[in-house]
Design an enzyme around this catalytic site. Structure first.
Site, PDB file in Angstrom:
ATOM      1  N   TYR A   1     -50.172  25.615 -25.250  1.00 25.76           N
ATOM      2  CA  TYR A   1     -49.808  24.241 -24.898  1.00 25.76           C
ATOM      3  C   TYR A   1     -50.949  23.245 -25.131  1.00 25.76           C
ATOM      4  O   TYR A   1     -50.843  22.089 -24.743  1.00 25.76           O
ATOM      5  CB  TYR A   1     -49.250  24.205 -23.477  1.00 25.76           C
ATOM      6  CG  TYR A   1     -47.903  24.900 -23.473  1.00 25.76           C
ATOM      7  CD1 TYR A   1     -46.727  24.192 -23.688  1.00 25.76           C
ATOM      8  CD2 TYR A   1     -47.807  26.292 -23.377  1.00 25.76           C
ATOM      9  CE1 TYR A   1     -45.502  24.828 -23.755  1.00 25.76           C
ATOM     10  CE2 TYR A   1     -46.578  26.934 -23.456  1.00 25.76           C
ATOM     11  CZ  TYR A   1     -45.434  26.202 -23.647  1.00 25.76           C
ATOM     12  OH  TYR A   1     -44.216  26.841 -23.747  1.00 25.76           O
TER      13      TYR A   1
ATOM     14  N   TYR B   1     -62.229  10.755 -18.267  1.00 26.20           N
ATOM     15  CA  TYR B   1     -62.284   9.795 -17.176  1.00 26.20           C
ATOM     16  C   TYR B   1     -63.368   8.762 -17.462  1.00 26.20           C
ATOM     17  O   TYR B   1     -64.494   9.110 -17.802  1.00 26.20           O
ATOM     18  CB  TYR B   1     -62.566  10.499 -15.845  1.00 26.20           C
ATOM     19  CG  TYR B   1     -61.419  11.374 -15.403  1.00 26.20           C
ATOM     20  CD1 TYR B   1     -60.240  10.806 -14.932  1.00 26.20           C
ATOM     21  CD2 TYR B   1     -61.499  12.758 -15.468  1.00 26.20           C
ATOM     22  CE1 TYR B   1     -59.172  11.600 -14.537  1.00 26.20           C
ATOM     23  CE2 TYR B   1     -60.443  13.564 -15.065  1.00 26.20           C
ATOM     24  CZ  TYR B   1     -59.283  12.978 -14.599  1.00 26.20           C
ATOM     25  OH  TYR B   1     -58.229  13.767 -14.212  1.00 26.20           O
TER      26      TYR B   1
ATOM     27  N   GLN C   1     -60.385  20.744  -4.095  1.00 25.72           N
ATOM     28  CA  GLN C   1     -58.948  20.902  -4.267  1.00 25.72           C
ATOM     29  C   GLN C   1     -58.461  22.285  -3.853  1.00 25.72           C
ATOM     30  O   GLN C   1     -57.270  22.562  -3.907  1.00 25.72           O
ATOM     31  CB  GLN C   1     -58.578  20.643  -5.728  1.00 25.72           C
ATOM     32  CG  GLN C   1     -58.876  19.229  -6.177  1.00 25.72           C
ATOM     33  CD  GLN C   1     -58.711  19.045  -7.679  1.00 25.72           C
ATOM     34  OE1 GLN C   1     -58.461  19.985  -8.425  1.00 25.72           O
ATOM     35  NE2 GLN C   1     -58.865  17.806  -8.139  1.00 25.72           N
TER      36      GLN C   1
ATOM     37  N   GLU D   1     -48.152  16.246 -18.433  1.00 27.41           N
ATOM     38  CA  GLU D   1     -47.148  16.845 -19.306  1.00 27.41           C
ATOM     39  C   GLU D   1     -46.062  17.577 -18.529  1.00 27.41           C
ATOM     40  O   GLU D   1     -46.330  18.220 -17.510  1.00 27.41           O
ATOM     41  CB  GLU D   1     -47.815  17.875 -20.233  1.00 27.41           C
ATOM     42  CG  GLU D   1     -48.808  17.299 -21.212  1.00 27.41           C
ATOM     43  CD  GLU D   1     -49.373  18.338 -22.154  1.00 27.41           C
ATOM     44  OE1 GLU D   1     -50.226  17.981 -22.988  1.00 27.41           O
ATOM     45  OE2 GLU D   1     -48.957  19.529 -22.078  1.00 27.41           O
TER      46      GLU D   1
ATOM     47  N   HIS E   1     -59.079  22.239  -9.872  1.00 27.65           N
ATOM     48  CA  HIS E   1     -58.066  22.780 -10.795  1.00 27.65           C
ATOM     49  C   HIS E   1     -57.744  24.249 -10.531  1.00 27.65           C
ATOM     50  O   HIS E   1     -58.009  25.133 -11.339  1.00 27.65           O
ATOM     51  CB  HIS E   1     -58.531  22.587 -12.242  1.00 27.65           C
ATOM     52  CG  HIS E   1     -58.690  21.155 -12.643  1.00 27.65           C
ATOM     53  ND1 HIS E   1     -58.961  20.768 -13.943  1.00 27.65           N
ATOM     54  CD2 HIS E   1     -58.625  20.002 -11.919  1.00 27.65           C
ATOM     55  CE1 HIS E   1     -59.052  19.449 -13.997  1.00 27.65           C
ATOM     56  NE2 HIS E   1     -58.854  18.963 -12.775  1.00 27.65           N
TER      57      HIS E   1
END
Length: 374
Positions: A257, A268, A92, A247, A154
């Site tokens: 958070y 998963y 990613q 979210e 991420h």
């Protein structure tokens, strides 16, 4: 210093020609407020990730494959702009977001976020450079997330300038070290706040306390959408949940958070992660279960879509849509899902009031949304 030119008569003619071109490629999509037109502005980009509009009407578009290009409204795509830092394209990670300094017209500063390689691993970093034609000059790295690690997942990462002179950088938890999101000694799963030169504001909430002085908020999983609310000018972000639990958050100083202590998602393949609430941890303003895989966000303020003013427009990778969120203060009162049929990586409002999208594909596109009657 080379300055980008104002639109000439030739450029205006090109824009008019592009209007004819996009009309011929238009698709019509029915929405709750009437039909809208989906136009293809450009295609042939390799996994485009972020975009921003230049004063001359062109866009700067990043490709995750480590290219920064000009894209014009006539569909032309430039050769890669030279002068990028070393970028690790892996999983990613790669070249991510792009933003202009609020005073770009006079200083030419362009900001990029990207996956920065080192012998110890990689992490999200932010660099700025002056844009001079096809070259980035005076490049300097102003932020480098710590610690470096060997993970392909991420990275975040959106860049948002505030009205009062700060830069927010959103970050991910790097996947395999998600519990770092609950500590203040790493950048994993955080939002940081900087000055545009990379120095740390002494008004940041954790200055003088244990931890990193640049942290603004924590307990995030992987933030890939961020924008300032058009009235309050507060930072709003959205983040990927695991399997469920994406979210939308009003992202305020010093607040936790919750990830991974609390979540509406699960592992998963199934499996409990944690409860959905705990004292001292923030609840999302809105959450998506099952996950839509959100990426890119803008609060719409233009005049083309009068019925969308003040709405948050959120791109979705998994369901290939735009989620239009109607807001009443800090509450989401309604969600409309507008089917795009392609993985939406970024969402921006153009200077013409149209909505522009990037699609996350090997043959990535720049798309334009506007009312069908326009």
């Amino acid at each position: 210093m080379h300055l980008l030119p104002k639109l000439s008569l030739t450029a205006t003619a090109i824009l008019l020609a592009s209007l004819v071109q996009t009309q011929s490629q238009a698709q019509t999509i029915d929405t709750e407020h009437g039909p809208i037109q989906l136009n293809t502005i450009a295609e042939g980009l390799q996994h485009p990730w972020g975009m921003t509009f230049l004063p001359d009407g062109r866009m700067l578009v990043t490709e995750r494959t480590a290219n920064l290009r000009y894209v014009s409204m006539d569909g032309s795509i430039s050769e890669p702009i030279a002068g990028l830092p070393d970028i690790l394209v892996d999983g990613q990670g790669g070249l991510l977001d792009v933003a202009l300094h609020p005073e770009f017209a006079s200083n030419q500063w362009v900001y990029i976020s990207y996956n920065e390689p080192t012998p110890e691993g990689s992490s999200t970093a932010v660099a700025r450079a002056r844009l001079n034609g096809m070259q980035l000059e005076q490049l300097e790295v102003i932020f480098s997330a710590q610690p470096k690690m060997r993970s392909r997942h991420h990275f975040g990462s959106r860049l948002v300038f505030t009205d009062d002179g700060y830069l927010f950088v959103t970050l991910g938890d790097r996947g395999s070290r998600r519990h770092d999101a609950q500590t203040l000694d790493t950048h994993h799963g955080k939002v940081v706040r900087l000055y545009p030169d990379g120095t740390i504001p002494q008004s940041n909430p954790f200055v003088g306390r244990d931890g990193l002085d640049d942290i603004w908020s924590y307990g995030h999983r992987n933030i890939q959408g961020a924008d300032l609310h058009p009235q309050t000018r507060q930072l709003w972000t959205h983040e990927h949940g695991p399997q469920g639990g994406d979210e939308l958050n009003l992202t305020e100083a010093a607040k936790n958070y919750g990830w991974p202590t609390i979540t509406y998602g699960e592992e998963y393949g199934g499996g409990h992660i944690g409860p959905t609430a705990k004292e001292g941890m923030e609840q999302p303003v809105h959450q998506w279960t099952p996950s839509i895989a959100p990426s890119g966000m803008v609060f719409y303020t233009g005049e083309l879509f009068n019925d969308w003013q003040g709405n948050a427009l959120v791109g979705a990778l998994r369901y290939q849509l735009i989620a239009r969120l109607v807001m009443d203060g800090n509450t989401v009162t309604h969600e409309e899902r507008i089917d795009i049929g392609m993985r939406v990586r970024d969402v921006r409002q153009g200077p013409d009031g149209a909505v522009y999208l990037l699609t996350d594909e090997p043959n990535g596109k720049v798309l334009q949304l506007k009312p069908a009657s326009e």
